[in-house]
Design a protein around this motif. Structure first.
Motif, PDB file in Angstrom:
ATOM      1  N   LEU A 102     -29.499  62.845  79.738  1.00  0.00           N
ATOM      2  CA  LEU A 102     -29.872  62.083  80.923  1.00  0.00           C
ATOM      3  C   LEU A 102     -31.065  62.705  81.637  1.00  0.00           C
ATOM      4  O   LEU A 102     -31.956  61.988  82.106  1.00  0.00           O
ATOM      5  N   LEU A 103     -31.113  64.027  81.712  1.00  0.00           N
ATOM      6  CA  LEU A 103     -32.247  64.681  82.346  1.00  0.00           C
ATOM      7  C   LEU A 103     -33.528  64.461  81.541  1.00  0.00           C
ATOM      8  O   LEU A 103     -34.605  64.251  82.117  1.00  0.00           O
ATOM      9  N   ASP A 104     -33.405  64.487  80.213  1.00  0.00           N
ATOM     10  CA  ASP A 104     -34.578  64.217  79.371  1.00  0.00           C
ATOM     11  C   ASP A 104     -35.094  62.797  79.594  1.00  0.00           C
ATOM     12  O   ASP A 104     -36.301  62.572  79.674  1.00  0.00           O
ATOM     13  N   LYS A 105     -34.187  61.841  79.693  1.00  0.00           N
ATOM     14  CA  LYS A 105     -34.584  60.438  79.891  1.00  0.00           C
ATOM     15  C   LYS A 105     -35.141  60.205  81.286  1.00  0.00           C
ATOM     16  O   LYS A 105     -36.017  59.376  81.469  1.00  0.00           O
ATOM     17  N   LEU A 106     -34.645  60.971  82.256  1.00  0.00           N
ATOM     18  CA  LEU A 106     -35.071  60.802  83.639  1.00  0.00           C
ATOM     19  C   LEU A 106     -36.524  61.234  83.824  1.00  0.00           C
ATOM     20  O   LEU A 106     -37.273  60.627  84.575  1.00  0.00           O
ATOM     21  N   PHE A 107     -36.948  62.269  83.113  1.00  0.00           N
ATOM     22  CA  PHE A 107     -38.271  62.844  83.319  1.00  0.00           C
ATOM     23  C   PHE A 107     -39.244  62.508  82.193  1.00  0.00           C
ATOM     24  O   PHE A 107     -40.170  63.256  81.949  1.00  0.00           O
TER      25      PHE A 107
END
Length: 79
Positions: free
Chosen positions: A73-78
């Motif tokens: 999720l953090l990878d997709k967010l940024f």
């Protein structure tokens, strides 16, 4: 076994002096009676231990799944 009762019982068989290494002879150590639960109780302990290990392993798996999801999720967010 490191219970106080066991240690105190063992110390009665201690040999040596302050100036040399204190020890309990193997013969005396082998003659100390150590209480052991009945087979029925041992089996219950075994079942409970296996269940606890399974719960711990499941918790680790869930935690690792959470970490992977968090990273995703953090990878997709940024992006």
């Amino acid at each position: 076994m490191t219970s106080k009762k066991f240690i105190n019982k063992s110390l009665k068989y201690q040999q040596g002096s302050i100036y040399e290494r204190m020890a309990v002879s193997p013969e005396d150590l082998l003659n100390i009676e150590v209480p052991v639960p009945s087979i029925k109780i041992q089996k219950k302990i075994s079942v409970l231990t296996k269940h606890m290990i399974r719960l711990i392993n499941n918790s680790f798996e869930a935690y690792n799944d959470f970490l992977r999801l968090k990273k995703y999720l953090l990878d997709k967010l940024f992006i």
